[in-house]
Design an enzyme around this catalytic site. Sequence first.
Site, PDB file in Angstrom:
ATOM      1  N   HIS A 178      12.997  11.279  71.582  1.00  0.00           N
ATOM      2  CA  HIS A 178      14.375  10.996  72.015  1.00  0.00           C
ATOM      3  C   HIS A 178      14.967  12.602  71.908  1.00  0.00           C
ATOM      4  O   HIS A 178      14.432  13.274  70.958  1.00  0.00           O
ATOM      5  CB  HIS A 178      15.272  10.383  70.926  1.00  0.00           C
ATOM      6  CG  HIS A 178      15.215   8.912  71.160  1.00  0.00           C
ATOM      7  ND1 HIS A 178      15.176   7.963  70.042  1.00  0.00           N
ATOM      8  CD2 HIS A 178      15.424   8.113  72.284  1.00  0.00           C
ATOM      9  CE1 HIS A 178      15.383   6.762  70.778  1.00  0.00           C
ATOM     10  NE2 HIS A 178      15.495   6.858  71.854  1.00  0.00           N
ATOM     11  N   CYS A 207      20.140  10.018  64.187  1.00  0.00           N
ATOM     12  CA  CYS A 207      19.727   8.610  64.771  1.00  0.00           C
ATOM     13  C   CYS A 207      20.662   7.706  63.912  1.00  0.00           C
ATOM     14  O   CYS A 207      20.719   6.598  64.527  1.00  0.00           O
ATOM     15  CB  CYS A 207      18.418   8.403  64.560  1.00  0.00           C
ATOM     16  SG  CYS A 207      17.247   9.466  65.028  1.00  0.00           S
TER      17      CYS A 207
HETATM   18  N1  ARG Z   1      12.135   3.258  65.738  1.00  0.00           N
HETATM   19  C1  ARG Z   1      13.437   3.693  66.581  1.00  0.00           C
HETATM   20  C2  ARG Z   1      12.890   3.636  68.004  1.00  0.00           C
HETATM   21  O1  ARG Z   1      11.735   4.052  68.197  1.00  0.00           O
HETATM   22  C3  ARG Z   1      13.812   4.982  66.069  1.00  0.00           C
HETATM   23  C4  ARG Z   1      15.220   5.301  66.778  1.00  0.00           C
HETATM   24  C5  ARG Z   1      15.499   6.694  66.405  1.00  0.00           C
HETATM   25  N2  ARG Z   1      16.714   7.058  67.113  1.00  0.00           N
HETATM   26  C6  ARG Z   1      17.015   8.224  67.630  1.00  0.00           C
HETATM   27  N3  ARG Z   1      18.048   8.265  68.070  1.00  0.00           N
HETATM   28  N4  ARG Z   1      16.166   9.259  67.746  1.00  0.00           N
HETATM   29  O2  ARG Z   1      13.468   3.499  68.906  1.00  0.00           O
END
Ligand code: ARG
Length: 272
Positions: A168, A264
């Site tokens: 992300h 996050c």
């Molecule tokens: N386990 C979650 C996923 O893989 C973690 C999300 C983390 N969020 C972020 N905005 N980086 O989607």
Amino acid sequence: MPPGPRLLMCPPTHFGVEYVINPWMEGNLASTDAATAATQWNALHAGLARLAGIELIQPGDGLPDMPFTANAGLVIGDVFVPSCFRHAQRRGEEPLFTEWATHYGFTVRKLPDGMHFEGAGDALLDRGSPRLWLGHGPRSDPGVEAGLAALFDIETVALRLVDPRFYHLDTCFCPLAGGWLLYYPPAFDTDGIGAITARVPESRRIALSEQDALAFACNAVNVGRSLVVNQASASLQATLRAAGFEVIETPLGEFLKAGGSAKCLTLRLDES
Ligand code: ARG
């Protein structure tokens, strides 16, 4: 809506690593400790509550990643653009976040059907200029740029994410107040680096070491001159202090097992 900085958070009641959709989750199935996660999340909540108003959304049973509210959608002004998750495991969060946003008073504007988009995880407003930075590849589709450009009158910059560990945009890129930028250059391709360096002067760019990037130092919540992060090395903290920022560390190791950290776990609600 009340004035001042506001963040959306979701208590980790049902948090855990129950499937693998990013490299951080690998080897961590069922390895989180609920009490430790709750303590870490409560400390983050308490620290942030000193800087911003915190809104809470009720956690959904069977939705272990819902505490990562950055992925609820994108907020700009009174518009909420809901996410459309790449992985089926997170799609159950979509109606809950959209319902919350509607109740809270946002106007919901959707991207075209079937376009994958993971909200403020992959869409970050610049804090120095009217500009929206967009990450794509592992989660959000490249077409999101055109979709959002049709909704908002703002410059959009698409950045391809090339390192699966930084899946992300908010794991490797963090625009800060005053036009500063924290980022981890190896997470981007040559075009992306070109797009970044053409827009953010060298004197405002803070490139992270791999060690800081892996400690999620880019995943910072920035409110005014304060930065709340899982962890940042002494040298990064010194650089940030010299740039006028106060660094507040709050350990979030249980959430790192799921591939997320401070930023996050929040969604900024007062974005103009
Ligand atoms: N386990 C979650 C996923 O893989 C973690 C999300 C983390 N969020 C972020 N905005 N980086 O989607």
